[in-house]
Write an enzyme that holds these catalytic residues in place. Sequence first.
Site, PDB file in Angstrom:
ATOM      1  N   LYS A   1      49.225   1.786  45.897  1.00  0.00           N
ATOM      2  CA  LYS A   1      49.436   2.280  47.264  1.00  0.00           C
ATOM      3  C   LYS A   1      48.530   3.475  47.558  1.00  0.00           C
ATOM      4  O   LYS A   1      48.052   4.150  46.652  1.00  0.00           O
ATOM      5  CB  LYS A   1      50.906   2.671  47.475  1.00  0.00           C
ATOM      6  CG  LYS A   1      51.409   3.860  46.680  1.00  0.00           C
ATOM      7  CD  LYS A   1      52.918   3.997  46.850  1.00  0.00           C
ATOM      8  CE  LYS A   1      53.470   5.204  46.107  1.00  0.00           C
ATOM      9  NZ  LYS A   1      53.309   6.455  46.828  1.00  0.00           N
TER      10      LYS A   1
ATOM     11  N   TYR B   1      32.784  31.124  56.523  1.00  0.00           N
ATOM     12  CA  TYR B   1      33.645  31.604  57.595  1.00  0.00           C
ATOM     13  C   TYR B   1      34.418  32.856  57.185  1.00  0.00           C
ATOM     14  O   TYR B   1      35.012  32.914  56.111  1.00  0.00           O
ATOM     15  CB  TYR B   1      34.634  30.513  58.011  1.00  0.00           C
ATOM     16  CG  TYR B   1      34.012  29.398  58.824  1.00  0.00           C
ATOM     17  CD1 TYR B   1      33.441  29.648  60.066  1.00  0.00           C
ATOM     18  CD2 TYR B   1      33.991  28.089  58.341  1.00  0.00           C
ATOM     19  CE1 TYR B   1      32.862  28.625  60.814  1.00  0.00           C
ATOM     20  CE2 TYR B   1      33.427  27.063  59.077  1.00  0.00           C
ATOM     21  CZ  TYR B   1      32.864  27.342  60.311  1.00  0.00           C
ATOM     22  OH  TYR B   1      32.292  26.329  61.049  1.00  0.00           O
TER      23      TYR B   1
END
Length: 338
Positions: A33, A247
């Site tokens: 999955k 940043y």
Amino acid sequence: MASIKLSREALIHNLDIIAHQVGGKNKIAVVLKDNAYGHGAVMIAEAASQYGIREAVVRLEREADEIAEYFDNVLILGDMPTLPKANYSYVINSLDSIEMFSEGSRVELKVDTGMHRNGVAINELEVAFTRMNEKGLTCVGVMSHLRASDTLSSEWFWQRRNFDEVKIKASLLAKKYGWEPRFHLSNSAGIFRSAVCKDDMVRVGIVLYGCLEMEKTLPQPEVKPVLSLWGERIATRILKKGERVGYNGIYEAQNDEVISTYDLGYANGLDRLASNCFVTPEGIALRGRISMDNAAFASDKEELLIFNDANHYARSVGTIGYEILACLDKDLKREWID
């Protein structure tokens, strides 16, 4: 180009350990999955099939469609059938959901043995079997899920006893309707809690990928991580003493140093919380804040190993390896390296 590299040798090594523990590869169902925990569902499916695995587990029917050709049966944990298929079985997670299944569907009844998340209660077994029969379903499995098999407590024993009770009751009910369901409880950690595997099938996820973590007092299978994450250099510069990178400039160089950006960021699965605090397995520090599509490291390598053990990376951001793996960008290139 950033990439994920997979070790076939590690995967086979892990499957050998699992097969030895549970008494043969015929009991193994590989959990694929969420893109096989980020590894690439089709690639892992093909390799597992070549090893001799005949069962797989996914979350959605569309995931099953991607890998069905490699297995005799695919168990679908969280979806409803569009049209019943001979090699798909679907989990029933509640009494109410039985009415939503198409006649002729092959189903596996989930029973709540203590997780208290999904599944019918033990005292609802008879009602569940009656409704499945009335709806025209075929029950091919009865299952449950362990909530604390990786920790030292009484809970594994308690859930195991509950499931043994379920097996007795469900077997009698199934016989009434001519069904012969398989019974499965164990997950990755659960298979190492006993020397004898009592389940007809075991659902193995994180141990297959080599990132199982159990309390130190419990057995420690010597599995190997299958996945490593690599970045490719975008640009290199000398960061002068006192200059800041990225940043908000959260990293300031204490001396002149070489800094390179690499083509991975939080859009690809690098957790932003690792900004300015992660060090690669080769001892190379991440500098400054992780951006959406790139991150800076104190390196000038053309290709940089970011991590080769998701658990190691996860500890730098206070989470678990499962989350790191599941969040890896599905569009990243994936390749076998051995």
